[in-house]
Design a protein around this motif. Structure first.
Motif, PDB file in Angstrom:
ATOM      1  N   ALA A 146       4.406  -2.385  -5.387  1.00 22.42           N
ATOM      2  CA  ALA A 146       4.943  -3.700  -5.741  1.00 22.42           C
ATOM      3  C   ALA A 146       6.476  -3.713  -5.650  1.00 22.42           C
ATOM      4  N   LYS A 147       7.099  -2.621  -6.097  1.00 22.50           N
ATOM      5  CA  LYS A 147       8.558  -2.529  -5.989  1.00 22.50           C
ATOM      6  C   LYS A 147       9.007  -2.506  -4.529  1.00 22.50           C
ATOM      7  N   ALA A 148       8.273  -1.758  -3.709  1.00 25.11           N
ATOM      8  CA  ALA A 148       8.621  -1.678  -2.277  1.00 25.11           C
ATOM      9  C   ALA A 148       8.465  -3.049  -1.618  1.00 25.11           C
ATOM     10  N   ASN A 149       7.377  -3.767  -1.989  1.00 17.34           N
ATOM     11  CA  ASN A 149       7.165  -5.097  -1.421  1.00 17.34           C
ATOM     12  C   ASN A 149       8.291  -6.065  -1.840  1.00 17.34           C
ATOM     13  N   LEU A 150       8.759  -5.921  -3.070  1.00 16.71           N
ATOM     14  CA  LEU A 150       9.849  -6.783  -3.535  1.00 16.71           C
ATOM     15  C   LEU A 150      11.129  -6.513  -2.746  1.00 16.71           C
ATOM     16  N   LYS A 151      11.438  -5.231  -2.535  1.00 17.81           N
ATOM     17  CA  LYS A 151      12.638  -4.899  -1.763  1.00 17.81           C
ATOM     18  C   LYS A 151      12.525  -5.409  -0.329  1.00 17.81           C
ATOM     19  N   ALA A 152      11.318  -5.304   0.241  1.00 17.90           N
ATOM     20  CA  ALA A 152      11.113  -5.791   1.603  1.00 17.90           C
ATOM     21  C   ALA A 152      11.313  -7.303   1.676  1.00 17.90           C
ATOM     22  N   GLU A 154      13.163  -9.100  -0.357  1.00 13.52           N
ATOM     23  CA  GLU A 154      14.591  -9.387  -0.528  1.00 13.52           C
ATOM     24  C   GLU A 154      15.370  -9.123   0.761  1.00 13.52           C
ATOM     25  N   ALA A 155      15.009  -8.038   1.460  1.00 12.34           N
ATOM     26  CA  ALA A 155      15.660  -7.735   2.733  1.00 12.34           C
ATOM     27  C   ALA A 155      15.354  -8.826   3.769  1.00 12.34           C
ATOM     28  N   MET A 156      14.104  -9.333   3.744  1.00 14.63           N
ATOM     29  CA  MET A 156      13.740 -10.405   4.668  1.00 14.63           C
ATOM     30  C   MET A 156      14.543 -11.674   4.382  1.00 14.63           C
ATOM     31  N   LEU A 157      14.804 -11.947   3.111  1.00 18.14           N
ATOM     32  CA  LEU A 157      15.609 -13.114   2.752  1.00 18.14           C
ATOM     33  C   LEU A 157      17.023 -12.997   3.315  1.00 18.14           C
ATOM     34  N   VAL A 158      17.608 -11.797   3.189  1.00 18.69           N
ATOM     35  CA  VAL A 158      18.950 -11.588   3.736  1.00 18.69           C
ATOM     36  C   VAL A 158      18.951 -11.802   5.250  1.00 18.69           C
ATOM     37  N   ALA A 159      17.896 -11.283   5.909  1.00 16.72           N
ATOM     38  CA  ALA A 159      17.809 -11.446   7.361  1.00 16.72           C
ATOM     39  C   ALA A 159      17.699 -12.917   7.745  1.00 16.72           C
ATOM     40  N   ARG A 160      16.895 -13.671   6.974  1.00 15.99           N
ATOM     41  CA  ARG A 160      16.757 -15.106   7.255  1.00 15.99           C
ATOM     42  C   ARG A 160      18.083 -15.842   7.025  1.00 15.99           C
ATOM     43  N   GLN A 161      18.805 -15.449   5.999  1.00 14.76           N
ATOM     44  CA  GLN A 161      20.111 -16.073   5.748  1.00 14.76           C
ATOM     45  C   GLN A 161      21.092 -15.798   6.888  1.00 14.76           C
ATOM     46  N   ARG A 162      21.066 -14.558   7.394  1.00 17.26           N
ATOM     47  CA  ARG A 162      21.935 -14.235   8.528  1.00 17.26           C
ATOM     48  C   ARG A 162      21.521 -15.027   9.775  1.00 17.26           C
TER      49      ARG A 162
END
Length: 338
Positions: A146-152, A154-162
């Protein structure tokens, strides 16, 4: 009798020639005033396209007076407008992906909370002997996932923002090109050449117009070192044009730090052989603006420059033929060097 008539004619011709010669001589100048031939000049500015494209319209004609910021020509932007619409659609799509990434983060957080709660319950049951060690290990593994999925997420959100930032940068670049398609006059000037017409296709840097910058009107002349070293930036000057009976007030804006041979337009070969210093006298902008409709370049005349006085020397007044100034002008304001 014929000899007498011939003698009278010769005397009249000689007298007329002497009077003409006298009229062509330069008025005598005080030693504290230098003079040199020149012509009225101005900086020429090319209005060019920053982008390649088809000329949509040219809004001015040769001889027109244009003001700073005035639109003088436009380049067709049909293709650029389509590209901007596509970029805006990409921005909208990227923003929707941000919303999806944020929802994924919310789900991952909820899943993490649930697995952590189940781990605590299993840990209590294990202490009481009501749960096996295997079940406990499964709950620990579920929390880690669950922690790994959350980090993934969050990383996807940053990528979408970029992605949104990149799409917006593309849109801004296209808008900048659209803005560059509107050509404006960089300064007050008069259209000298119209170099392109509607429908012509120009490349990057293609010239559309050439303007004469009327904010910088000057005359260049050449003086020997004996006079040039006594000329200071901002020194008072007068310009006498061949076509005017008034003297135009001016100020020295430039004195060359290096000597040079005088150019070919200097009248005599002996003068061309001398090393001279280039001196520029500038006509005040307010005077140019007052007579803007009459300002022309290329007109020949003479620049008269007041030299710095030598020790014990009293500056002489301007000669009578330089005393008459344009209507409403009493003196030349000082300017800074350019």
């Amino acid at each position: 009798m014929k000899r007498s008539i011939t003698g009278v004619i010769l005397i009249l011709v000689a007298a007329g020639g002497w009077m003409l010669w006298q009229s062509l001589q330069k008025p005598e100048l005080p030693v504290s005033i230098a003079s040199g031939n020149g012509r009225i000049e101005a900086v020429q500015v090319d209005v060019s396209t920053k982008i390649a494209g088809r000329v949509d319209s040219v809004l001015v004609q040769e001889g027109d007076l244009v003001k700073p910021g005035q639109v003088v020509a436009t380049i067709d932007t049909t293709q650029l407008m389509a590209e901007r619409l596509r970029a805006e659609a990409e921005i909208a799509g990227a923003k929707s992906q941000i919303a999806a990434a944020e929802a994924s983060i919310a789900q991952a957080k909820a899943k993490l909370i649930l697995t952590q709660q189940e781990l605590r319950r299993t840990q209590e049951l294990l202490k009481k002997g009501h749960a096996s060690k295997e079940t406990y290990d499964i709950r620990v593994s579920e929390v880690a996932v669950a922690k790994a999925n959350l980090k993934a997420s969050e990383a996807m959100l940053v990528a979408r923002q970029r992605s949104v930032d990149a799409a917006q940068a593309v849109a801004q670049g296209i808008q900048s090109q659209i803005d560059d398609a509107t050509l404006v006059a960089p300064s007050l000037g008069r259209v000298l050449y119209r170099l392109a017409e509607s429908g012509e296709v120009l490349g990057n840097g293609g010239k559309v117009l050439t303007l004469v910058n009327l904010t910088d009107i000057y005359m260049e002349t050449f003086l020997p070192s004996s006079q040039a070293h006594r000329i200071a930036i901002g020194a008072e000057a007068r310009v006498k044009l061949d076509i005017l009976d008034v003297a135009i007030p001016a100020t020295v804006s430039f004195v060359s730090p290096e000597s040079q041979f005088t150019p070919k337009e200097v009248e005599t070969a002996s003068e061309r052989e001398k090393l001279m210093f280039r001196v520029k006298v500038r006509i005040p902008e307010e005077l140019v603006m007052a007579y803007i409709d009459r300002v022309k370049t290329g007109i020949r005349g003479v620049a008269y420059i007041r030299l710095a006085p030598l020790s014990g020397e009293t500056p002489a007044p301007w000669p009578d033929f330089l005393q008459k100034l344009p209507s409403g002008i009493h003196s030349a304001p000082q300017i800074n060097s350019q």
